[in-house]
Scaffold this active site. Structure first.
Site, PDB file in Angstrom:
ATOM      1  N   GLY A  66      -2.935   4.354   2.151  1.00 19.54           N
ATOM      2  CA  GLY A  66      -3.449   3.084   2.660  1.00 19.54           C
ATOM      3  C   GLY A  66      -4.074   2.180   1.615  1.00 19.54           C
ATOM      4  CB  VAL A  67      -5.414   2.504  -1.688  1.00 23.83           C
ATOM      5  CG1 VAL A  67      -6.627   3.020  -0.936  1.00 23.83           C
ATOM      6  CG2 VAL A  67      -4.683   3.645  -2.365  1.00 23.83           C
ATOM      7  CB  THR A 119      -0.951   0.022   1.213  1.00 18.61           C
ATOM      8  OG1 THR A 119      -0.197   0.053   2.418  1.00 18.61           O
ATOM      9  CG2 THR A 119      -1.862  -1.200   1.220  1.00 18.61           C
ATOM     10  CG  ASP A 120      -0.926   4.732  -1.787  1.00 15.26           C
ATOM     11  OD1 ASP A 120      -1.682   4.631  -0.794  1.00 15.26           O
ATOM     12  OD2 ASP A 120      -1.329   5.079  -2.916  1.00 15.26           O
ATOM     13  CB  ALA A 121       1.347   7.873   2.000  1.00 16.49           C
TER      14      ALA A 121
END
Length: 138
Positions: A16-17, A12-14
């Protein structure tokens, strides 16, 4: 031959996805899993190999976000484009709902000359096997 995987925090990225490039990488895991299931030892296949299979095109489309903890299933179909090129089309599911789709195009080259060469017999057999599965609906 479906591939199942849990989405990890590292995917995930920052926000949250799942980061788009990570899902493409997970699709590549499904491709490698299929080769291994067919009996192609990836380590031996590429070790000092006269063949390389670079990806020349990749695309992905999301229909909804994926989050850490989601368990996905990836199904893919294969299409031979020429004697030295093939394409994989992936469908990514979460609880039987298609949440993304992706496509990768691969070309077979001689790594030192960087010129196109025909696919090795083992890959031709793998492509034929997957095509047969698709035709029979397995």
């Amino acid at each position: 031959m479906p591939y199942e995987r849990l989405i990890y925090l590292a995917d995930t990225d920052a926000a949250g996805v799942v980061y788009f490039a990570h899902l493409l990488s997970i699709c590549h895991e499904a491709y490698e899993f299929s080769l291994a299931q067919f009996g192609i030892n990836i380590k031996d296949f590429f070790k000092d190999s006269p063949v390389a299979l670079p990806i020349t095109q990749a695309e992905i489309q999301f229909f909804r976000p994926l989050f850490c903890g989601d368990r996905i299933q990836i199904d893919f179909t294969v299409r031979s484009l020429s004697e030295n090129e093939f394409q994989l089309q992936y469908k990514i599911y979460l609880a039987e709902i298609m949440v993304a789709k992706a496509k990768t195009r691969h070309v077979c080259i001689a790594p030192t000359a960087r010129k196109r060469i025909p696919l090795p017999e083992s890959l031709k057999h793998w492509l034929g096997y997957l095509s047969t599965l698709e035709e029979t609906g397995i």
